[in-house]
Design an enzyme around this catalytic site. Sequence first.
Site, PDB file in Angstrom:
ATOM      1  N   GLU A 145       0.804  -1.228   0.000  1.00  0.00           N
ATOM      2  CA  GLU A 145       0.000   0.000   0.000  1.00  0.00           C
ATOM      3  C   GLU A 145       0.834   1.274   0.000  1.00  0.00           C
ATOM      4  OE1 GLU A 145      -0.502  -2.583   1.949  1.00  0.00           O
ATOM      5  OE2 GLU A 145      -2.538  -3.285   1.516  1.00  0.00           O
ATOM      6  N   HIS A 156     -10.525  -4.744  10.385  1.00  0.00           N
ATOM      7  CA  HIS A 156     -11.232  -4.919   9.111  1.00  0.00           C
ATOM      8  C   HIS A 156     -12.609  -4.269   9.183  1.00  0.00           C
ATOM      9  CE1 HIS A 156      -8.041  -7.558   7.900  1.00  0.00           C
ATOM     10  NE2 HIS A 156      -8.683  -8.012   6.841  1.00  0.00           N
TER      11      HIS A 156
HETATM   12  C1  LIG Z   1      -2.303  -4.243   4.753  1.00  0.00           C
HETATM   13  C2  LIG Z   1      -3.240  -5.231   4.177  1.00  0.00           C
HETATM   14  N1  LIG Z   1      -3.500  -5.189   2.859  1.00  0.00           N
HETATM   15  C3  LIG Z   1      -4.344  -6.077   2.324  1.00  0.00           C
HETATM   16  C4  LIG Z   1      -4.951  -7.023   3.089  1.00  0.00           C
HETATM   17  C5  LIG Z   1      -5.929  -8.004   2.486  1.00  0.00           C
HETATM   18  N2  LIG Z   1      -5.361  -9.345   2.582  1.00  0.00           N
HETATM   19  C6  LIG Z   1      -5.759 -10.208   3.510  1.00  0.00           C
HETATM   20  S1  LIG Z   1      -4.887 -11.627   3.458  1.00  0.00           S
HETATM   21  C7  LIG Z   1      -4.038 -11.101   2.120  1.00  0.00           C
HETATM   22  C8  LIG Z   1      -3.059 -11.937   1.402  1.00  0.00           C
HETATM   23  C9  LIG Z   1      -2.126 -12.543   2.255  1.00  0.00           C
HETATM   24  O1  LIG Z   1      -1.364 -13.415   1.499  1.00  0.00           O
HETATM   25  P1  LIG Z   1      -0.213 -14.140   2.230  1.00  0.00           P
HETATM   26  O2  LIG Z   1       0.546 -13.157   3.047  1.00  0.00           O
HETATM   27  O3  LIG Z   1       0.541 -14.898   1.218  1.00  0.00           O
HETATM   28  O4  LIG Z   1      -0.954 -15.110   3.249  1.00  0.00           O
HETATM   29  P2  LIG Z   1      -1.933 -16.328   2.904  1.00  0.00           P
HETATM   30  O5  LIG Z   1      -3.314 -15.796   2.951  1.00  0.00           O
HETATM   31  O6  LIG Z   1      -1.561 -16.855   1.590  1.00  0.00           O
HETATM   32  O7  LIG Z   1      -1.691 -17.288   4.012  1.00  0.00           O
HETATM   33  C10 LIG Z   1      -4.399  -9.826   1.775  1.00  0.00           C
HETATM   34  C11 LIG Z   1      -3.802  -9.101   0.663  1.00  0.00           C
HETATM   35  C12 LIG Z   1      -4.671  -6.997   4.464  1.00  0.00           C
HETATM   36  N3  LIG Z   1      -5.249  -7.862   5.290  1.00  0.00           N
HETATM   37  N4  LIG Z   1      -3.800  -6.119   4.971  1.00  0.00           N
END
Ligand SMILES: Cc1ncc(C[n+]2csc(CCOP(=O)(O)OP(=O)(O)O)c2C)c(N)n1
Lengths: 328, 326
Positions: A64, A133
């Site tokens: 972001e 959230h």
């Molecule tokens: C700062 C922020 N940006 C966007 C999100 C939305 N979001 C929730 S989980 C996620 C992806 C996470 O991917 P990863 O770190 O690979 O974890 P996984 O879900 O694959 O275990 C995102 C982008 C968030 N929670 N926080």
Amino acid sequence: MSTVNRKLQYSLAINEALHQMMESDESVFLIGQGVKSPWYVGNTSQGLLQKFGTNRVIDTPVSENAITGAAVGAAIAGMRPVVVHPRMDFMLYAFDPIINEAANWHYMCGGKSTVPVVFWGIINRGGEQAAQHSQALHALFAHVPGLKVVMPSTAYDAKGLMIAAIRDDNPVIYIDDRWLYRHEDTVPEEVYEVEIGKGIIRRKGTDITLVAVSYMAYEAVKAAQELEKEGIDAEVIDLRSVKPLDKGLLLQSVKKTGRVVIADGGWKTCGVASETSALVSENGFEYLKAPIRRVTLPDVPAPASSQLEKHYYPTYQNIIDVVREIVS
Amino acid sequence: MKYSKNFLKKLYQTMVRIRLCEESFVEPILNGEVRCPCHLYSGEEAIATGVCAALDEKDYVFGNHRSHGHYLARVGGMSELVAEIYGKETGCSRGRGGSMHLIAAERGMLGAAPIVAGTISLAVGAALASKIREDNRVTVSFFGDGAAGEGVLYESLNFASLKKLPIIFACENNLYSTHMPIRECRLKNNIFEIGKPFCIVSSKIDGNDVLKVYEAAKKAVEACRKGEGPVFLECMTYRFRGHVGADDNIQGTHTDIRPKEEIEKWLKKDPIKRFERFLLKTKILKGEDLINIKKEAEDEVSEAHAFAKNSPYPEKGELARYVYSE
Ligand SMILES: Cc1ncc(C[n+]2csc(CCOP(=O)(O)OP(=O)(O)O)c2C)c(N)n1
Ligand SMILES: [Mg+2]
């Protein structure tokens, strides 16, 4: 069907604004997390990727701070970016480019450079998503000189304010609410603007002024309809912009009613309701027949448990309760 | 055999507990009993299990949005986890946090939070506290491949390395960040290499092999205790369900865009089945031992759900409680 009376969903009104602006102005582009995923942005971005391609509709890694900064930089370099944050909570990583850079830029460059960028943040709450959230952070942004902050409550305004925000030469924080996405109202097909800084009277009345913004504007209208049954004639003002605030419209109404209740979906302390209240008492104290009252979130993070959530988000009932206290 | 039967059995039990607990949410999610967004850990159990098995009781762990497994591997109580997800007062965060805010501070699970990369710097801070106090604790920061997009990770790596902090950066690379496959997030699938410019010992391991994870974590913990931290471990894995909820990953469902063949390929690498094959082949456990372990875990899961369902919700009058410590 006459195009004058075309009904459109709030989210699709945003979508139409983006289509029309990207079509008419090559410097407009959309960037941010999830722009190609309905899971993130509903149907607000439908068809954009297909039509304008990955050069102008850019889904991004979770970054972001850098992505928002890149939008600011592109704006300085002559583009008109719209950068979306599918939840306002995620925008906190981007406070530096938004506040230190974009908001201050024009001033600290002595007016020699502009930053025509739209920071689009979606309020996405409820559903036991808890504290990180659920946040509605418009007041934080409204605090900052150099930013404009708009919060449409109708589909008509969602489109008109998005167009106005994109065309504005200043950084504009555009905040929509997922709870409004399915609301429908009349939206003209042509390109039009809703002027930033102008509120609107949603219902005329004489006994009390209900001031509200975004989702709470609906609740305020509902409250007014209920109050009518009790013989209380409430005027409802939808601010539409929380910065600048439409002082003229507010004072005109207060002059007539002498009573004000402000409903906002943000926290109470130093919020939009506080600012509106200060503005009215500074400029319209002589009209007031009762203390100004606020209906807001309590100063509490969003709880997960549905049983607490139920009591957390204010509704028209909370507005009615407060109105009854000051109209006797 | 390097390991005692008991130790291996424990690893297996932990993985099974996590899997069965995770899968037990599918039904309640689908029928609406669980409304809180749950990011299930099924398929990734070997990482939390292997890493946490290398820790001492006093060590610290921070999680993210997908932390049911981290919490359970750290021996947080299953009943309190399930109750939290049902929004009950008896939950580990008293129903205020839900699935994405798990804590068992008495077990060193210092917290979890869903802002991507949000807890990485907090973990650095816990490691810093250990260094200042010379208490010889190690901190583990669990985060996903998606978190490698956030700048704070790089700042954290540099600072942790500069101060030689006792921290393990445990990256769970499941190849997706919500709807984005890793190739759309970075040019090369080589996250562990980001540790190298900061002079951090970094490696990529098979995150579906619990013993490999354990061995790598054990070495990392030893290095940290000797003042030779931090260590970066990239653990390759795959989630068996969608990003959030009970989603079964079939193309076109709401969060997922994962190819069916890819899912099938990874289902064959199920960390629990792999470990079962190992345990049987080496005759460490018999088929009936495995069945008994599953049965025990099933009972624990049923009890946890019963506990959660019978627990009270938080009181309405306590909405504003815990905003400040009083
Ligand atoms: C700062 C922020 N940006 C966007 C999100 C939305 N979001 C929730 S989980 C996620 C992806 C996470 O991917 P990863 O770190 O690979 O974890 P996984 O879900 O694959 O275990 C995102 C982008 C968030 N929670 N926080
Ligand atoms: Mg991932």
